[in-house]
Write a protein that holds these residues in place. Sequence first.
Motif: not given
Length: 320
Positions: A237-246
Amino acid sequence: MTLWNGVLPFYPQPRHAAGISVPLLIVILVFLALAASFLLILPGIRGHSRWFWLVRVLLSLFIGAEIVAVHFSTEWSVGRVSTDTSYKAFSAARVRAHVGLHVGLEGVNVTLTGNPVQQLNETIDYNEQFIWRIGENYAGAYTEALQKGLPDPVLYLAEKFTPSSPCGVYRQYRLAGHYASATLWVAFCFWLLSNVLLSMPVPHYGGLALLITGAFALFSVFSFASISSVSLCQLRLGSSELTTHYGAAFWITLATGILCLLLGAAVLSLHYARTSALRTFLDGSVKGLESQAKGSSPLILNNPLHKQFWGSDLTISTNL
């Protein structure tokens, strides 16, 4: 132009982000009402048994509430990022916002909150839900979102979970959610059964029901964790990366499953090792009778009035 209930009908209305899930709120209120009702009658229970019942009932209500509530929670897998991203399609305008992805057993929630909220003469505060449970059409919900013209970050994340997405995670998340939900409902049924059996003279069966409750709660966790082997597409998203966790729902369910296993094992251990201690705890009673003292002499009472009716004296012996 006239007003209808204070609303201008031919002008776009301001958006309001969705609040807490209504089914989740209902579950919480129902179990809180049960807990409050028990606390109201708790002063009427005498002696040390009051604390036995307090621990037993509140612990049982917590387990039941958790098993039901996590069905409607979107906190099984979460991700959040702050970024500078495009806002709408066919527009060069960019906004600074917090973007969140919340995955549950029945679908995903995508949140978009501006930083600050007021930007581009709009209130940027979105909370959009896309459901994949049985009877719902995820692709249809995504199409409606496209027609509404929702912001790019919301559509971008929702598109990653569509059946036609190159990511291919829709089937895995959907099946994992269905299996986890089914096993949780089985755990809830055994939780009800355990409460009934622990109130009867068969506590070891109640312990077995608690063990099965914990086992199915852990099965739901493992079912959802099975999707962790599926690599989620890179979410930029734009210049950032979204990561997921529990998320919180995942860990609370795991803790509840382990708690049920420990309680079930404790009940079975006490049943075979110290049955009297188990019955004392489950019945909430404290032994109040002491054994007779050694060497106590009996008290003999004679009633002389009985001599006129009986040929021999009536002797009553009472041990003190």
